[in-house]
Design an enzyme around this catalytic site. Structure first.
Site, PDB file in Angstrom:
ATOM      1  N   LYS A 209       0.831  -1.217   0.000  1.00 49.56           N
ATOM      2  CA  LYS A 209       0.000   0.000   0.000  1.00 49.56           C
ATOM      3  C   LYS A 209       0.863   1.265   0.000  1.00 49.56           C
ATOM      4  CE  LYS A 209      -3.463   2.603   0.008  1.00 49.56           C
ATOM      5  NZ  LYS A 209      -4.418   2.912   1.019  1.00 49.56           N
ATOM      6  N   CYS A 262      -3.726  10.429   2.453  1.00 50.01           N
ATOM      7  CA  CYS A 262      -2.969   9.249   2.019  1.00 50.01           C
ATOM      8  C   CYS A 262      -1.660   9.579   1.317  1.00 50.01           C
ATOM      9  CB  CYS A 262      -3.857   8.393   1.117  1.00 50.01           C
ATOM     10  SG  CYS A 262      -5.414   7.946   1.906  1.00 50.01           S
TER      11      CYS A 262
END
Ligand SMILES: NC(=O)c1ccc[n+]([C@@H]2O[C@H](COP(=O)([O-])OP(=O)(O)OC[C@H]3O[C@@H](n4cnc5c(N)ncnc54)[C@H](O)[C@@H]3O)[C@@H](O)[C@H]2O)c1
Length: 390
Positions: A209, A262
């Site tokens: 990720k 993010c």
């Protein structure tokens, strides 16, 4: 026996997942410290209306198959705990584990033998096998190495606005802190995520990720740098990009920088870890991209000031409208918004700056300490998503 699943953190990432799990026939207990949010969910009301398809799920399952609560004790009957609470970075770009620690200690207090815990929040590599494991073992008195509970990482890969379809269609990975944990987590997730893949460890799952975010940050940094070079050389960057891109070349679009929870955060997880290990040269590109992207507001501010000078008014009387203040188009979220940072930067320079955003009412803009204007009433508009001055 059917798994009884708890989702800890019912935010933009956790609530769509909880809804999808309930839709697949499971009893879900959602735990969130925001009691107002829990009450709304239990009334069948969706607190994230911009999330496509979520309102239907919450209307159908809220207060029924999906019960939200602020009391961790209410989830003590669950045997699977999925945690998706935020991990912020502090002013020095170091991760602040405070929220995660509180959530995992809450889970640890109700953890029973053979339960599974899965972390979905994006974290620095090895967080699941070190900190998370320690918090859970300390609170529960259970031992992972004795096989008394299972622990895995499965990075959440949604995108606000299209999260439900992402959960149904996007490949998702899971990795265990040990082999048994990975296998158990895969078995659970395959019941509600169609495209699940097990990787060799929680650490690999965490890294997957992070590097996806790094790729995008570096690529946007490259696009921003190439835009500045093209502009200096009087080349139309967009025309060049259209023909430069092909199967092996994916230059992203330039921007005012990179915002949200993010992408601007994840590269720091690796940069800070390399600094801690004194491997400073290993993450130079990641750091440079972060800096290039954050500095884009200075580039656009200069262009806006140049444009102001063409208006026949004193500089500080030119009404500038920054159109679009969210961190990306279509998401009502201001966290690390570079568009908002640009508007504030221009205000600090003494310019007459107003904002307009179709996701915010005039009163909401005023509450943010900003001035509102309809674009037609401004001397010119900087469209921060299209990067054009009108
Ligand atoms: N939103 C996205 O598009 C997105 C995309 C990729 C990854 N993520 C990941 O998901 C994580 C969470 O992001 P989000 O967008 O859902 O955040 P969010 O702010 O929308 O939601 C977080 C929720 O957690 C709750 N919470 C905080 N502390 C808690 C605690 N101790 N116990 C229970 N609940 C608690 C908050 O009340 C809030 O409702 C991020 O850190 C990131 O790793 C999000």
């Amino acid at each position: 026996m059917k798994d009884n699943i708890a989702v800890i953190g019912l935010g933009k990432a956790g609530l769509p997942l909880a809804g999808v799990i309930a839709e697949n026939g499971f009893e879900v207990t959602g735990v969130d410290i925001d009691s107002g949010r829990c009450e709304a969910i239990n009334r069948g009301e969706n607190p994230i209306p911009e999330e496509a398809g979520l309102s239907e799920l919450i209307k159908r399952h809220g207060g029924k198959r999906l019960v939200a609560t602020s009391d961790y004790g209410a989830a003590s009957g669950c045997n699977v705990f999925i945690v998706i609470v935020p991990l912020f970075i502090d002013e020095f770009q170091n991760p602040d584990f405070g929220i995660m620690e509180r959530a995992f200690r809450g889970v640890g207090r109700i953890l029973a033998k053979q339960d599974l815990v899965v972390l979905e929040t994006t974290v620095p590599p090895a967080t699941t096998e070190t900190r998370v494991r320690q918090w859970l073992e300390a609170e529960s008195g259970l031992s992972l190495s004795a096989g008394e509970f299972y622990l895995a990482h499965s990075p959440e890969r949604i995108m606000t606005g299209v999260s439900i379809s992402r959960l149904r269609e996007f490949p998702k990975v899971v990795g265990g802190v040990d082999i048994e944990s990975g296998a158990r987590a895969l078995e659970v997730y395959e019941q509600f995520i169609p495209d699940m893949h097990q990787v060799s460890s929680a650490r690999v799952a965490e890294f997957i990720k992070i590097i996806e975010g790094c790729y995008r940050d570096v690529n946007i940094g490259l696009a921003n740098e190439l835009l500045k070079i093209a502009d200096t050389l009087e080349i139309d960057f967009y025309e060049a990009r259209e023909y430069a891109n092909h199967e092996y070349c994916h230059i992203h679009l330039p921007s005012t920088g990179v915002g949200g929870h993010c992408i601007p955060v994840y590269p720091w997880f690796l940069v800070k870890e390399m600094e801690r290990l004194e491997k400073f040269s290993h993450s130079r590109l990641l750091r440079a991209s972060r800096e290039v992207n954050d500095e884009m507001i200075g580039y656009w501010a200069e262009k806006i000031v140049t444009r102001c000078m063409r208006v026949e008014k004193p500089l500080n009387e030119v009404k500038i409208c920054v159109k679009g203040i969210t961190f990306r188009s279509g998401v009502k979220e201001l966290y690390h918004s570079r568009n908002l940072a640009l508007a504030k930067f221009l205000m600090e320079k003494g310019l007459d700056v107003y904002v307009y955003d179709e996701m915010f009412a005039e009163e909401e803009i005023l509450e943010l300490g900003l001035k509102f204007i309809e674009p037609v009433d401004a001397d010119f508009v900087f469209d921060s998503f299209q990067l054009v001055m009108i």
